[in-house]
Write a protein that holds these residues in place. Sequence first.
Motif, PDB file in Angstrom:
ATOM      1  N   THR A 290       0.870  -1.172   0.000  1.00 17.81           N
ATOM      2  CA  THR A 290       0.000   0.000   0.000  1.00 17.81           C
ATOM      3  C   THR A 290       0.905   1.218   0.000  1.00 17.81           C
ATOM      4  O   THR A 290       1.699   1.414   0.928  1.00 17.81           O
TER       5      THR A 290
ATOM      6  N   LYS B   9       1.512   5.417  -0.279  1.00 16.94           N
ATOM      7  CA  LYS B   9       0.840   6.584   0.272  1.00 16.94           C
ATOM      8  C   LYS B   9       0.686   7.720  -0.739  1.00 16.94           C
ATOM      9  O   LYS B   9       1.580   7.984  -1.542  1.00 16.94           O
ATOM     10  N   GLU B  10      -0.428   8.405  -0.646  1.00 12.41           N
ATOM     11  CA  GLU B  10      -0.716   9.567  -1.477  1.00 12.41           C
ATOM     12  C   GLU B  10       0.347  10.643  -1.287  1.00 12.41           C
ATOM     13  O   GLU B  10       0.784  10.927  -0.169  1.00 12.41           O
TER      14      GLU B  10
ATOM     15  N   GLU C  15       3.470  10.625  -1.925  1.00 10.68           N
ATOM     16  CA  GLU C  15       4.843  10.134  -1.733  1.00 10.68           C
ATOM     17  C   GLU C  15       5.485   9.852  -3.094  1.00 10.68           C
ATOM     18  O   GLU C  15       4.837   9.388  -4.026  1.00 10.68           O
TER      19      GLU C  15
ATOM     20  N   GLU D  56      -2.920   8.955  -5.089  1.00  6.00           N
ATOM     21  CA  GLU D  56      -3.843   8.547  -4.032  1.00  6.00           C
ATOM     22  C   GLU D  56      -3.245   7.339  -3.322  1.00  6.00           C
ATOM     23  O   GLU D  56      -2.418   6.628  -3.889  1.00  6.00           O
ATOM     24  N   GLU D  57      -3.633   7.127  -2.066  1.00  5.27           N
ATOM     25  CA  GLU D  57      -3.177   5.928  -1.368  1.00  5.27           C
ATOM     26  C   GLU D  57      -3.831   4.734  -2.033  1.00  5.27           C
ATOM     27  O   GLU D  57      -5.043   4.731  -2.289  1.00  5.27           O
TER      28      GLU D  57
ATOM     29  N   GLU E 259      -3.324   0.199  -2.888  1.00  2.00           N
ATOM     30  CA  GLU E 259      -2.595  -1.064  -2.894  1.00  2.00           C
ATOM     31  C   GLU E 259      -2.192  -1.367  -4.336  1.00  2.00           C
ATOM     32  O   GLU E 259      -3.029  -1.294  -5.243  1.00  2.00           O
TER      33      GLU E 259
END
Length: 82
Positions: A15, A17-18, A20, A54-55, A57
Amino acid sequence: MSKAMIPDNKPKILTLKEGETYAWCACGRSKNQPWCDGSHQGTSFTPTVFMMKEEKEVALCMCKQTKTPPYCDGSHKDVELE
């Protein structure tokens, strides 16, 4: 162009992160898979740098044969570990 090393024959599910920024290892030499650690120095490879909007997976390619870097496209089904 030399051939990438194959650290694994299945994707790494993570997953991310948004917002990053990530640097995916394209050469297969990194000791910090699937992330670049600079091991490509002296080769024709460069990491794939991307930012997550966006965050989410994701399945990141670990066989380094994907046509859609850094994401797995199923190419690992046709490769063997070295």
